[in-house]
Write a protein that holds these residues in place. Structure first.
Motif, PDB file in Angstrom:
ATOM      1  N   ALA A 257       0.828  -1.205   0.000  1.00 29.70           N
ATOM      2  CA  ALA A 257       0.000   0.000   0.000  1.00 29.70           C
ATOM      3  C   ALA A 257       0.863   1.255   0.000  1.00 29.70           C
ATOM      4  O   ALA A 257       0.564   2.232  -0.696  1.00 29.70           O
ATOM      5  N   LYS A 258       1.949   1.231   0.775  1.00 32.00           N
ATOM      6  CA  LYS A 258       2.830   2.389   0.858  1.00 32.00           C
ATOM      7  C   LYS A 258       3.470   2.701  -0.494  1.00 32.00           C
ATOM      8  O   LYS A 258       3.516   3.858  -0.933  1.00 32.00           O
ATOM      9  N   ILE A 259       3.952   1.666  -1.174  1.00 33.94           N
ATOM     10  CA  ILE A 259       4.614   1.878  -2.466  1.00 33.94           C
ATOM     11  C   ILE A 259       3.596   2.307  -3.524  1.00 33.94           C
ATOM     12  O   ILE A 259       3.848   3.227  -4.321  1.00 33.94           O
ATOM     13  N   ALA A 260       2.434   1.661  -3.545  1.00 33.79           N
ATOM     14  CA  ALA A 260       1.389   2.027  -4.510  1.00 33.79           C
ATOM     15  C   ALA A 260       0.957   3.478  -4.301  1.00 33.79           C
ATOM     16  O   ALA A 260       0.709   4.215  -5.269  1.00 33.79           O
ATOM     17  N   ALA A 261       0.890   3.908  -3.049  1.00 29.60           N
ATOM     18  CA  ALA A 261       0.510   5.294  -2.752  1.00 29.60           C
ATOM     19  C   ALA A 261       1.546   6.268  -3.277  1.00 29.60           C
ATOM     20  O   ALA A 261       1.212   7.335  -3.814  1.00 29.60           O
ATOM     21  N   GLN A 262       2.823   5.919  -3.115  1.00 27.38           N
ATOM     22  CA  GLN A 262       3.900   6.784  -3.613  1.00 27.38           C
ATOM     23  C   GLN A 262       3.869   6.889  -5.131  1.00 27.38           C
ATOM     24  O   GLN A 262       4.084   7.961  -5.699  1.00 27.38           O
ATOM     25  N   ILE A 263       3.560   5.781  -5.784  1.00 30.75           N
ATOM     26  CA  ILE A 263       3.533   5.768  -7.245  1.00 30.75           C
ATOM     27  C   ILE A 263       2.398   6.638  -7.794  1.00 30.75           C
ATOM     28  O   ILE A 263       2.578   7.398  -8.753  1.00 30.75           O
ATOM     29  N   HIS A 264       1.237   6.537  -7.151  1.00 32.62           N
ATOM     30  CA  HIS A 264       0.043   7.187  -7.709  1.00 32.62           C
ATOM     31  C   HIS A 264      -0.376   8.454  -6.970  1.00 32.62           C
ATOM     32  O   HIS A 264      -1.358   9.104  -7.362  1.00 32.62           O
ATOM     33  N   GLY A 265       0.344   8.817  -5.916  1.00 28.28           N
ATOM     34  CA  GLY A 265       0.042  10.045  -5.202  1.00 28.28           C
ATOM     35  C   GLY A 265      -1.268  10.015  -4.436  1.00 28.28           C
ATOM     36  O   GLY A 265      -1.991  11.015  -4.386  1.00 28.28           O
ATOM     37  N   VAL A 266      -1.581   8.861  -3.834  1.00 29.01           N
ATOM     38  CA  VAL A 266      -2.793   8.749  -3.010  1.00 29.01           C
ATOM     39  C   VAL A 266      -2.388   8.364  -1.592  1.00 29.01           C
ATOM     40  O   VAL A 266      -1.205   8.163  -1.291  1.00 29.01           O
TER      41      VAL A 266
END
Length: 280
Positions: A257-266
């Protein structure tokens, strides 16, 4: 209390537990009106005795007829101002009084609120859940199928949900919430608010079901149940979900979740909470 210019029905909030929570204005109003309409006259007289209030008290509750409401309003029109009180908290918030207040304009009677304690607001203020928007559902139906149907209709609600519940139904309510909302939905249980044995317990629905089952003391008293709103899937587009799913194949959910958030800015917490709901 300033003398009312018109015949007035005062809606007076009383303590939900701790008697010191009554306001000075409430005491002043209860002393100066000509009579008090109470849900339970015996209960109210004990409160009045505590504050040396000698105003006369009449009964007015959910089962009072429309004729009773009209007679009460006629007394106000004839110059006797009245204070409406419930057994605890703010009248009309899951308490009697709606019929009386709705008829007041017909008689030219002014309705004036005297604010104070309210279990709904007290619980929400201490819950740590979003409170900028919330949905108050009060008491749900007592019958299991009706209660489950109502909860199912609320499962997708994004606002914080607030319920009242009695001690003999709290376990059934939490179990039904777990079934309809998912075991990972965040919940806050406010028990006996402002009273000696007040507890405010936070956790997932799965945790709170186990918590109340394990301790009989946590099934006693009156409850305010506050549930986090659904983490709506529409918060994330398909690319976010796909990224999380791929990362989650190799990484723990929080890390993915942390990495996906960094990638997509959420928000990482939102992705993680969504993943828990999805898998519950």
């Amino acid at each position: 209390m300033t003398q009312a210019l018109k015949p007035t029905l005062y809606i007076v909030a009383t303590p939900i537990g701790n008697l010191n929570d009554i306001t000075l204005r409430a005491i002043d109003t209860l002393k100066q009106v000509e009579f008090i309409a109470a849900e339970d006259t015996r209960h109210t007289r004990r409160l009045l005795s505590q504050f040396e209030i000698e105003t006369s008290v009449i009964s007015f509750h959910d089962y009072s007829s429309e004729e009773s409401a009209r007679k009460l309003l006629e007394r106000i029109v004839n110059g006797e101002n009245c204070a409406l009180v419930s057994d605890a908290g703010t009248p009309l918030i899951s308490d009697p009084g709606y019929r009386l207040v709705s008829l007041a304009p017909e008689y030219g009677v002014t309705v004036s609120p005297i604010p104070g304690a309210c279990a709904l607001i007290a619980g929400l203020s201490a819950a740590g859940l979003p409170s900028d928007r919330f949905c108050f559902e009060g008491f749900l139906p007592a019958k299991p199928l009706q209660r489950q149907k109502r909860l199912a209709s609320l499962a997708g609600e994004e606002r914080t949900l607030v319920f009242y519940e009695a001690p003999h139904r709290i376990e059934a309510l939490l179990a039904d919430m777990k079934m309809e909302f998912g075991e990972q939905r965040e919940v806050v249980l406010g028990r006996e608010l402002t009273k000696t044995f007040e507890t405010i317990t936070r956790g997932t629905l799965a945790e709170l079901v186990d918590f109340t089952a394990a301790d009989a003391n946590q099934r006693r008293g009156e409850f305010v149940v506050m549930v986090a709103g659904e983490q709506a899937v529409k918060l994330f587009d398909d690319k976010v979900k796909e990224t999380f799913a791929l990362l989650n194949e190799e990484l723990p959910p929080k890390k993915a979740a942390k990495i996906a958030a960094q990638i997509h800015g959420v928000n990482a917490k939102d992705i993680y909470q969504w993943s828990l709901t999805k898998n519950s």
